[in-house]
Design a protein around this motif. Structure first.
Motif: not given
Length: 188
Positions: A88, A128, A130, A133, A135, A137
């Motif tokens: 990542d 960011e 997702d 999802t 979710e 980040a």
């Protein structure tokens, strides 16, 4: 690298600097010597030949010679350039210190390799989402082309500090640091 299986060869080529300055990897353009079996996991753990590197001083030393060119990551010395895998981001922001409040607030992060980064114009925060999802980040710019993934617990601290602000007619929740406002997400 003469023997890509030996990370120690690469370490021996790192110039010894004084103080906490970083080697000028952005100025080095050695020949590409191939990929080595080194990987940085999403949680910041460094692996060599599939085994975690348990010596933090070694990880810290390697972290000073990492460079990102496009989507690829390399360890660079004045004479060798080897490819590594990064799941990542190469760093993880693991702690947060807060000074002040409001627009005068300053957020200081410490990475998993003990780098201290003050969020601001030179070190922006971004989030960011997702698409699958939904979710978040969150990332913090560390140095040229390199970011730290903000650890989940640290992100929760940022959410607690979030204040609303109008941006382009929409209310966003975000945080201030170094005179800059960093949106975390739209206010529900």
């Amino acid at each position: 690298m003469s023997d890509p299986g030996k990370a120690g060869d690469l370490l021996a080529q790192i110039p010894k600097g004084e103080g906490k300055s970083l080697p000028p990897v952005h100025l080095w353009n050695p020949d590409f010597c191939g990929d080595i079996d080194m990987r940085i996991a999403r949680d910041g753990t460094w692996f060599y030949l599939g085994t975690p590197i348990g010596r933090k001083p070694m990880v810290k030393l390697f972290s000073t010679i990492i460079r990102r060119d496009g989507d690829d990551y390399f360890l660079i010395t004045p004479v060798e350039k080897v490819g590594i895998k990064v799941d990542d981001a190469p760093f993880v922001a693991v702690t947060l210190q807060v000074e002040g409040e409001g627009e005068q607030q300053v957020l200081r992060f410490t990475s998993n390799v003990d780098d201290e980064i003050e969020a601001g114009a030179e070190h922006p925060l971004r989030v960011e989402i997702d698409p699958a999802t939904e979710e978040p980040a969150p990332y913090l710019h560390v140095r040229t082309n390199l970011e730290a993934l903000v650890h989940r617990n640290v992100f929760y601290q940022l959410v607690e500090l979030a204040v609303p602000r109008q941006i382009d007619g929409q209310t966003w929740l975000g945080v201030w640091s170094g005179g800059e406002f960093f949106p975390i997400g739209p206010q529900p």
